[in-house]
Design a protein around this motif. Structure first.
Motif, PDB file in Angstrom:
ATOM      1  N   GLU A  67       0.821  -1.205   0.000  1.00 39.06           N
ATOM      2  CA  GLU A  67       0.000   0.000   0.000  1.00 39.06           C
ATOM      3  C   GLU A  67       0.862   1.264   0.000  1.00 39.06           C
ATOM      4  N   ALA A  68       1.968   1.225   0.745  1.00 36.15           N
ATOM      5  CA  ALA A  68       2.870   2.383   0.783  1.00 36.15           C
ATOM      6  C   ALA A  68       3.531   2.582  -0.582  1.00 36.15           C
ATOM      7  N   TRP A  69       3.910   1.462  -1.201  1.00 35.26           N
ATOM      8  CA  TRP A  69       4.454   1.539  -2.560  1.00 35.26           C
ATOM      9  C   TRP A  69       3.429   2.139  -3.516  1.00 35.26           C
ATOM     10  N   GLY A  70       2.198   1.666  -3.417  1.00 32.56           N
ATOM     11  CA  GLY A  70       1.140   2.159  -4.290  1.00 32.56           C
ATOM     12  C   GLY A  70       0.882   3.642  -4.098  1.00 32.56           C
ATOM     13  N   ALA A  71       0.930   4.098  -2.860  1.00 29.77           N
ATOM     14  CA  ALA A  71       0.702   5.524  -2.572  1.00 29.77           C
ATOM     15  C   ALA A  71       1.776   6.383  -3.231  1.00 29.77           C
ATOM     16  N   GLU A  72       3.023   5.938  -3.185  1.00 26.65           N
ATOM     17  CA  GLU A  72       4.106   6.694  -3.823  1.00 26.65           C
ATOM     18  C   GLU A  72       3.980   6.642  -5.342  1.00 26.65           C
ATOM     19  N   LEU A  73       3.640   5.480  -5.877  1.00 20.01           N
ATOM     20  CA  LEU A  73       3.447   5.361  -7.321  1.00 20.01           C
ATOM     21  C   LEU A  73       2.336   6.299  -7.789  1.00 20.01           C
ATOM     22  N   LEU A  74       1.224   6.312  -7.060  1.00 20.93           N
ATOM     23  CA  LEU A  74       0.107   7.182  -7.419  1.00 20.93           C
ATOM     24  C   LEU A  74       0.508   8.655  -7.351  1.00 20.93           C
ATOM     25  N   GLU A  75       1.278   8.998  -6.343  1.00 25.24           N
ATOM     26  CA  GLU A  75       1.741  10.385  -6.220  1.00 25.24           C
ATOM     27  C   GLU A  75       2.599  10.770  -7.424  1.00 25.24           C
ATOM     28  N   GLN A  76       3.480   9.879  -7.836  1.00 25.07           N
ATOM     29  CA  GLN A  76       4.330  10.142  -9.001  1.00 25.07           C
ATOM     30  C   GLN A  76       3.489  10.291 -10.272  1.00 25.07           C
ATOM     31  N   VAL A  98      -4.905   2.631  -5.739  1.00 29.01           N
ATOM     32  CA  VAL A  98      -4.363   3.192  -6.989  1.00 29.01           C
ATOM     33  C   VAL A  98      -5.384   3.021  -8.108  1.00 29.01           C
ATOM     34  N   VAL A  99      -5.956   1.829  -8.190  1.00 26.84           N
ATOM     35  CA  VAL A  99      -6.948   1.560  -9.232  1.00 26.84           C
ATOM     36  C   VAL A  99      -8.151   2.488  -9.088  1.00 26.84           C
ATOM     37  N   SER A 100      -8.667   2.617  -7.878  1.00 25.27           N
ATOM     38  CA  SER A 100      -9.876   3.437  -7.690  1.00 25.27           C
ATOM     39  C   SER A 100      -9.615   4.908  -7.993  1.00 25.27           C
ATOM     40  N   ALA A 101      -8.384   5.351  -7.771  1.00 23.72           N
ATOM     41  CA  ALA A 101      -8.047   6.751  -8.065  1.00 23.72           C
ATOM     42  C   ALA A 101      -7.954   7.014  -9.567  1.00 23.72           C
ATOM     43  N   LEU A 102      -7.604   5.997 -10.346  1.00 23.87           N
ATOM     44  CA  LEU A 102      -7.312   6.202 -11.764  1.00 23.87           C
ATOM     45  C   LEU A 102      -8.381   5.658 -12.722  1.00 23.87           C
TER      46      LEU A 102
END
Length: 199
Positions: A67-76, A98-102
């Motif tokens: 989840e922490a990895w996903g949060a950073e990926l989404l931020e990038q 990440v999926v729900s945000a995109l």
């Protein structure tokens, strides 16, 4: 002409990325790659550098949780505000947040005619099943594994004696063309991702 901004995610050699970079270098193609991200030091990042496109890498092992990895990926990703995120040989399952945000503006290519042969070994699985036809799917990413709504598919024949490598190379050739066409159709409004996701 409205130009769609693309952020492409890769994990490997980046042949689909290169197809998009070459297509988007044509002034008539209504989409442009604005950034490329990866989960590893992927060889395909060299394609982005050749075309002078910015890159970023978010390595999962650098984080305490998926989840922490996903949060950073989404931020990038969100730093670039892309119109569309294209997973082109990106080999990690994205966390639900990440999926729900995109979604639905995040798409993926898969080397099989989904729902047949989901997962990471689609070509091997098709050969093991003895089918005479497989193919390529471009689909919207949802929270499942290769379960999102299909945008477009194209068949690829399986020949007697095919090795996994031979079949995969033939699929990749079709996959590159299909992805370039799918992005074109999304950019020019022939494909409505919101409508497809609502089915």
């Amino acid at each position: 002409m409205t130009v769609l901004s693309l952020l492409v995610l890769i994990s490997g050699g980046g042949s689909n990325l290169r197809a998009l970079l070459e297509a988007s270098s044509d002034a008539e193609y209504p989409a442009r790659v604005i950034a490329v991200g990866s989960d590893t030091d992927a060889a395909g990042l060299a394609h982005a550098e050749e075309f002078e496109i910015s890159t970023f890498t978010v390595v999962p092992t650098s984080f305490a949780s998926r989840e922490a990895w996903g949060a950073e990926l989404l931020e990038q990703i969100e730093r670039w505000s892309p119109d569309l995120v294209v997973c082109a040989g990106f080999m990690r399952i994205l966390p639900p947040a990440v999926v729900s945000a995109l979604t639905p503006r995040i798409i993926n290519t898969h080397p099989a005619l989904l729902p047949a042969f989901p997962g990471a070994h689609a070509v091997r699985d098709a050969l093991a099943a003895g089918v005479d036809t497989t193919g390529v799917t471009v689909h919207v990413i949802d929270e499942g594994v290769d379960t999102g709504p299909v945008i477009v598919q194209r068949s690829v024949p399986v020949y007697p004696g095919d090795t996994e490598h031979e079949l995969h190379e033939r699929i990749k050739s079709v996959e590159r063309d299909l992805l370039v066409q799918a992005v074109l159709d999304i950019a020019n409004g022939a494909v409505d991702l919101e409508e497809i996701a609502a089915r």
